[in-house]
Design a protein around this motif. Sequence first.
Motif, PDB file in Angstrom:
ATOM      1  N   TYR A  20       0.810  -1.229   0.000  1.00 25.90           N
ATOM      2  CA  TYR A  20       0.000   0.000   0.000  1.00 25.90           C
ATOM      3  C   TYR A  20       0.845   1.282   0.000  1.00 25.90           C
ATOM      4  CZ  TYR A  20      -3.301  -3.464   1.862  1.00 25.90           C
ATOM      5  OH  TYR A  20      -4.047  -4.582   2.090  1.00 25.90           O
ATOM      6  N   TYR A  21       2.177   1.155   0.059  1.00 27.77           N
ATOM      7  CA  TYR A  21       3.025   2.343   0.022  1.00 27.77           C
ATOM      8  C   TYR A  21       3.541   2.537  -1.402  1.00 27.77           C
ATOM      9  CZ  TYR A  21       3.126   2.788   5.096  1.00 27.77           C
ATOM     10  OH  TYR A  21       2.768   2.983   6.399  1.00 27.77           O
ATOM     11  N   ARG A  22       3.693   3.781  -1.797  1.00 27.74           N
ATOM     12  CA  ARG A  22       4.230   4.058  -3.132  1.00 27.74           C
ATOM     13  C   ARG A  22       5.276   5.159  -3.038  1.00 27.74           C
ATOM     14  NH1 ARG A  22      -0.172   5.590  -7.220  1.00 27.74           N
ATOM     15  NH2 ARG A  22       0.647   7.707  -7.263  1.00 27.74           N
ATOM     16  N   GLN A  24       7.709   7.800  -5.123  1.00 22.82           N
ATOM     17  CA  GLN A  24       7.862   8.438  -6.440  1.00 22.82           C
ATOM     18  C   GLN A  24       8.563   9.790  -6.332  1.00 22.82           C
ATOM     19  OE1 GLN A  24       3.632   8.332  -7.432  1.00 22.82           O
ATOM     20  NE2 GLN A  24       3.439  10.561  -7.255  1.00 22.82           N
ATOM     21  N   GLU A  26       8.623  13.690  -7.098  1.00 26.89           N
ATOM     22  CA  GLU A  26       7.650  14.756  -7.320  1.00 26.89           C
ATOM     23  C   GLU A  26       8.368  15.999  -7.832  1.00 26.89           C
ATOM     24  OE1 GLU A  26       4.142  15.237  -7.052  1.00 26.89           O
ATOM     25  OE2 GLU A  26       4.445  13.093  -7.337  1.00 26.89           O
ATOM     26  N   VAL A  33       8.979  11.290  -2.650  1.00 22.96           N
ATOM     27  CA  VAL A  33       7.968  11.183  -1.593  1.00 22.96           C
ATOM     28  C   VAL A  33       7.541   9.731  -1.448  1.00 22.96           C
ATOM     29  CG1 VAL A  33       7.065  13.521  -1.941  1.00 22.96           C
ATOM     30  CG2 VAL A  33       6.002  11.599  -3.144  1.00 22.96           C
ATOM     31  N   LEU A  35       4.193   7.696  -0.442  1.00 25.11           N
ATOM     32  CA  LEU A  35       2.756   7.920  -0.311  1.00 25.11           C
ATOM     33  C   LEU A  35       2.095   6.685   0.285  1.00 25.11           C
ATOM     34  CD1 LEU A  35       2.508   9.360  -3.883  1.00 25.11           C
ATOM     35  CD2 LEU A  35       2.035  10.671  -1.806  1.00 25.11           C
ATOM     36  N   PHE A  36       1.097   6.914   1.126  1.00 26.84           N
ATOM     37  CA  PHE A  36       0.370   5.804   1.745  1.00 26.84           C
ATOM     38  C   PHE A  36      -1.025   6.313   2.095  1.00 26.84           C
ATOM     39  CE2 PHE A  36       3.243   7.961   4.620  1.00 26.84           C
ATOM     40  CZ  PHE A  36       2.450   8.316   5.694  1.00 26.84           C
ATOM     41  N   PRO A  37      -1.926   5.422   2.527  1.00 28.73           N
ATOM     42  CA  PRO A  37      -3.294   5.876   2.762  1.00 28.73           C
ATOM     43  C   PRO A  37      -3.359   7.152   3.604  1.00 28.73           C
ATOM     44  CG  PRO A  37      -3.221   3.517   2.927  1.00 28.73           C
ATOM     45  CD  PRO A  37      -1.792   3.979   2.740  1.00 28.73           C
ATOM     46  N   GLU A  38      -3.859   8.197   2.993  1.00 32.60           N
ATOM     47  CA  GLU A  38      -4.076   9.490   3.651  1.00 32.60           C
ATOM     48  C   GLU A  38      -2.816  10.092   4.269  1.00 32.60           C
ATOM     49  OE1 GLU A  38      -7.874   9.639   5.881  1.00 32.60           O
ATOM     50  OE2 GLU A  38      -8.093   7.622   5.094  1.00 32.60           O
ATOM     51  N   GLY A  39      -1.673   9.787   3.687  1.00 30.86           N
ATOM     52  CA  GLY A  39      -0.458  10.376   4.239  1.00 30.86           C
ATOM     53  C   GLY A  39       0.677  10.422   3.233  1.00 30.86           C
ATOM     54  N   MET A  40       1.684  11.185   3.567  1.00 28.71           N
ATOM     55  CA  MET A  40       2.842  11.330   2.698  1.00 28.71           C
ATOM     56  C   MET A  40       4.035  11.766   3.526  1.00 28.71           C
ATOM     57  SD  MET A  40       3.355  14.097  -0.354  1.00 28.71           S
ATOM     58  CE  MET A  40       4.431  15.323   0.344  1.00 28.71           C
TER      59      MET A  40
END
Lengths: 100, 387
Positions: A20-22, A24, A26, A33, A35-40
């Motif tokens: 569930y983490y990404r 990338q 920016e 960054v 990225l994960f559910p509702e967070g960064m």
Amino acid sequence: MATPKRVPFDHDTPIAIAKYYRFQWEPAQECHVLLFPEGMVQLPGSGGEIFKRIDGARSLNAIVAELEQAYPEAGSLRADVVDFLEVAHGNGWIRTSAGA
Amino acid sequence: METAGSVRAPVPKPHWLNAELTYKCPLHCVFCYNPIDYAKFGPELSTDDWIRVLQQGRELGLVQLGLSGGEPLMRDDLEIIVAEAGRLGYYTNLITSGIGLTEKRIAAFKEGGLNHIQLSFQDSTREMNDWLSSTKTFELKKRAAELIQKYDYPMVFNCVMHRHNLDHTKEILEMAETLGAEYVELANTQFYAWAMKNRDQLMPTRDQLQRAEAVTNAFRERVGDKMKIYFVHPDYYETRPKACMNGWGSIFLNVAADGVALPCHEARMLPGIEFPNVRDHDLKWIWNESPAFGTYRGDTWMQEPCRSCPEKEKDFGGCRCQAFMLTGDATNADPVCDLSPHHHLITEQVEKAQRPQLPANTKPIVFRDDRNSRALAAGEQPPVTTA
């Protein structure tokens, strides 16, 4: 935010970015960054360089060796990489191939 | 205010876009954070409008995307919006009650690159009752949870807590466990919009909060790592304000269903600020240039005690909307702060809430629905409805 806790893991085991983490690049923020559910989290500089090499195949030892080769002028990077990745592991951003 | 020769502080780079796709909703939650007068707002943005907003957002550096509402599943173009967001590289979060989620839709969302679904127990009292009596709404929720699991999304549940359900914390957690939750957020009501209208009805007692937290801790111990449970306290019981939105116009950009761009979900209530519409301006101008987004950036707008406070970098004086709602002036400190001369406005409410029974003259609860919203928009007392 809780204080980051360090969770050690085996340095020869391949590590992967957690489910569930990404990760990338920016362009507008000019940094990597995670990225994960509702967070960064922003991973500027060395954090991004370390994360770029986490692919489910390389271990911590392999990442240290590669970084030391890429940045010979920096000297030994092991302590910094261990610090960063143990906190990343404690935060749940990465997992070892054993799954933890 | 800019004067000749002044140096403007650099505008921070935002990363969070919240798209309130619609105010339509099949639920009638008494704590809804949508504006109470939403029924008077203009028409919803079109599919093309949203696609343009998403594209402009990526150029601005926005990367976390929330798709919320109302109930975002009420938009039949949600699949198109999700796919465009995926194509553009957003990390996309769908905030939904699950009502209207079908296998066909979730398959399209997965295909389009949706990253995460947060299933809310928005109407938790009814769902609780349904669950205990195994009736229809709970079955719908269970079906949504099964689809979320089948399509390999994390199981994230959110339940808004208040006076009428805090005593059911154990049952709510057990319900979440039954549904396979991995993450549960028990978020106490924040008193804005419909929740503010219903504040006397929803404000919990100190005992309720302590019991609910004890139950949560015991539950955590039993389930261990299987479930991660967050218990978010109501700010009325705190002595320092929340760092609302990490500061005004700092990281968060909200676009409402009618296209109005806001620095938070609630800011539309603030007087004297003309919030721009994405139909008239692009997001870059809105974020970087619009007077609205600059209004409470930095700290030059602050009054004492915030202005000289060493903690102002940490909490930015709290929430502008809460300061306005309670004191009539958005530049005051958020009264949650016990350094605020208005802190008594918080403690009086908290003390009033300690009565175990609400007095008979407590204002009746107002459900969020179109009829009540139209009445409130017209400045009338809403009819008492039972949803």
